[in-house]
Write a protein that holds these residues in place. Sequence first.
Motif, PDB file in Angstrom:
ATOM      1  N   THR A  50       0.862  -1.179   0.000  1.00 19.87           N
ATOM      2  CA  THR A  50       0.000   0.000   0.000  1.00 19.87           C
ATOM      3  C   THR A  50       0.899   1.228   0.000  1.00 19.87           C
ATOM      4  OG1 THR A  50      -0.123  -0.117   2.426  1.00 19.87           O
ATOM      5  CG2 THR A  50      -1.927  -1.112   1.175  1.00 19.87           C
ATOM      6  N   ALA A  51       0.460   2.300  -0.648  1.00 22.84           N
ATOM      7  CA  ALA A  51       1.317   3.474  -0.759  1.00 22.84           C
ATOM      8  C   ALA A  51       0.489   4.715  -1.045  1.00 22.84           C
ATOM      9  CB  ALA A  51       2.360   3.269  -1.868  1.00 22.84           C
ATOM     10  N   LEU A  52       1.093   5.854  -0.775  1.00 23.00           N
ATOM     11  CA  LEU A  52       0.546   7.157  -1.144  1.00 23.00           C
ATOM     12  C   LEU A  52       1.566   7.861  -2.032  1.00 23.00           C
ATOM     13  CD1 LEU A  52      -0.810   8.275   2.347  1.00 23.00           C
ATOM     14  CD2 LEU A  52      -2.200   7.567   0.381  1.00 23.00           C
ATOM     15  N   PHE A  53       1.087   8.468  -3.123  1.00 28.10           N
ATOM     16  CA  PHE A  53       1.958   9.134  -4.080  1.00 28.10           C
ATOM     17  C   PHE A  53       1.535  10.590  -4.259  1.00 28.10           C
ATOM     18  CE2 PHE A  53       2.536   4.712  -5.131  1.00 28.10           C
ATOM     19  CZ  PHE A  53       3.840   4.615  -5.612  1.00 28.10           C
ATOM     20  N   THR A  54       2.498  11.417  -4.642  1.00 27.79           N
ATOM     21  CA  THR A  54       2.198  12.793  -5.027  1.00 27.79           C
ATOM     22  C   THR A  54       1.437  12.785  -6.356  1.00 27.79           C
ATOM     23  OG1 THR A  54       4.244  13.053  -6.281  1.00 27.79           O
ATOM     24  CG2 THR A  54       4.341  13.548  -3.918  1.00 27.79           C
ATOM     25  N   PRO A  55       0.843  13.888  -6.738  1.00 30.33           N
ATOM     26  CA  PRO A  55       0.121  13.920  -8.020  1.00 30.33           C
ATOM     27  C   PRO A  55       0.982  13.550  -9.224  1.00 30.33           C
ATOM     28  CG  PRO A  55      -0.528  15.797  -6.692  1.00 30.33           C
ATOM     29  CD  PRO A  55       0.611  15.138  -5.961  1.00 30.33           C
ATOM     30  N   ASP A  56       2.301  13.801  -9.146  1.00 32.73           N
ATOM     31  CA  ASP A  56       3.177  13.469 -10.281  1.00 32.73           C
ATOM     32  C   ASP A  56       3.872  12.123 -10.107  1.00 32.73           C
ATOM     33  OD1 ASP A  56       4.801  14.248  -8.212  1.00 32.73           O
ATOM     34  OD2 ASP A  56       6.083  15.564  -9.418  1.00 32.73           O
ATOM     35  N   GLY A  57       3.496  11.327  -9.077  1.00 37.36           N
ATOM     36  CA  GLY A  57       3.977   9.954  -8.983  1.00 37.36           C
ATOM     37  C   GLY A  57       5.193   9.738  -8.114  1.00 37.36           C
TER      38      GLY A  57
END
Length: 722
Positions: A50-57
């Motif tokens: 599971t992960a969270l990314f910024t809008p640009d990945g």
Amino acid sequence: MTTTAHDTAHDPVTLEVIRMRLDSIVEEMGIAMIRSSGSPVITEAGDFNTALFTPDGRIYSYSDYVQFHIGSGGVAVRNLVATIGDEQLQPGDAFICNDPHTSGSSHPPDTTVISPIFHDGKLIAWAQSQAHLVDVGGMTPGGFAPAALDCYSEAVRIPPGVKVFEAGVPVESTKRLLLNNVRVPVLYWNDVRSLVASNNTGITRLLEAVEEFGYEEFHRYSELSFELAEHVVRERVGKLPDGTWDADEWTEHNGHENGLYRIHCTLTKVGQSITFDFSESSDQTGGFVNCSYGALLGSVASAVVPILAWDVPFNEGVVAAIDVKTRRGSIVDPVPPAPISNGHLTTGARVSRVVTKLLNELCRGSDDRILRGRTQGVWADSWTGGISAGTTDDGEYTVLFNMDGGAVGAGAQPDSDGLDCAGMMTQVNNLLPDVEMNEMLYPVLYLWKRLSLPSGGHGRTRGGLGAEFAWTLHGAQSVVQTVFAPTAQVPAEGFGGGFPGGGSGHEIWRDSNVNGLLGEGLVPTEELVEARDRQLLDINHTGLTVDAGDVFVQWCAGGGGYGDPLLRAATSVAQDVRDAYITALAACFVYGVELDGAGDVDESGTRTRRSAMRDERLGHTPARAVVHSDASVFVSPSRLSGSWMCPACDGDLGATESWQDGCVTTTAVASDALHTMGVRIRPRIDEGQVYLDQSICAHCATQLDARIRVDGVTTAVSEAVS
């Protein structure tokens, strides 16, 4: 390093609270997935991320489960962003993908769901969840297809940009298409929903954090976390010697033929940056061992992070100092129609092994004692696969992807033995299924599950042991079996004089007496089980039939040892024999330890035995005695006044470029040499041979190196694919 957020005054408490909040969010996402999934692959073995990314990945935070997915998750998000462009998004949307060629997945069963996160109508992040789903269609149940000749045979291929939920509601057309192509549609859809539930948990918790701190502060402190992580890693890289090193690893058997496929890496270290160049690796092959680009990135990170960033909170900054180069059309960066369903567990795992070997060379050449202590024996780093599919006596179709295959040994450490059944380097939270859980869910009955003595690499500290187990059918008359044993012929190396570990493999014992033994109330042990034939299976094999009364046996690979076995404390060797980690024969003939009738150390006999073994290594009595009995803690020969010096006796090894030029060297076929030590790998009978090269100090007869070398293999390297 130039910074923006770093130069701005900040509160360290707020920085740490926001960082740990992000970590807790991705962990809670994992809990949500486990509690909502019906698959033991997720709930028992933890094969997900599971992960969270910024809008640009870029990675905000990543859960501690499978590090392979660091690469595949990031590629999936970035390719999704590129695919959808300015497409209108809304809360509750979710996109699904699994195609290694277009979305970066490690292999088709690793299915990713990505959901946008909005704050005040603005896209501020992506929630990403990925898990191994039990079946994804294709020619073979379970998604591993040794017989596949192209990627179209392996699975239903889902590219980036396919919407599976819209505004919180399933997209029925997508659902119908997917479920029409899988063998266990109920389980498949429930797991897709669990991925969505995981993302929804992340969305809720992230928005709570943003509301609490304010978006501008949240964004500023997140960027600062990136910069600080990068700063720490670059600082450590800067303490490693500059230069260029190269090394090889070899993928075995592509599903059709028993070839050896080269994974070549050239490491260049300059200042605070490291480049890993895989361009000279073999061309992609027509078998299922090609490694996707996403899996390649994850495999590099799987070795770099624990060696250089073991205590650094993981985010995008950790890998910023690392550059990876490839050649399109190679086995580590293939293009369609290359099959790819086992590339991450074969070629990808070999990437982690070759990176470990290269970083060992850098770390032992560092002036920093802590970094020298990051050297280690190479991990078995492979997955011994077994997938069983068929109809139970109750008429239910079942697919068992047995997660016991992750029970491989870790490499030995400078001050401790390698972990037994540790899993691959990528498996930070490796778990093995309970025997009872597998027996409850699938038509199998375990006969034994134990450590495999012939698997661990001998050394001053021992490589971790793999597991071996056996089951027979219970509740089904027949199943179709797929197997793969990636570390069968080319084992994991030791380091600093430690020996390689053992390999993996499978057998089917046909027409056994197991049911008769059970009927008599006897436990079917290996000694009691008799069979008409014990069939050794190919390294990769599919379409096999296991019938009621047969016994399926699997053994997993072990990790490499660390340091000369003659430097291991004799009392530790005696305890190893008592604990059944090694045999009494290995204690005598590998470690040089004589035991008395009570199993205790015969000190006089041990001194005599070890002295005789050193004489045998050189062909004469050593001129020098070992004066540093703990020499293998930091095994690198040092260079003083232009000459190399043995770390065990301070003897002069010469002034040439390589200290190995000053050693006595021996070469033997690896399977033969290791067999005499009670370590099991499969002999090589096709093109190419696997050798064990040993380097012995000419003064004190301490073994300083024991490396695996492959010779006689022709590898194709074509021009780059545009």
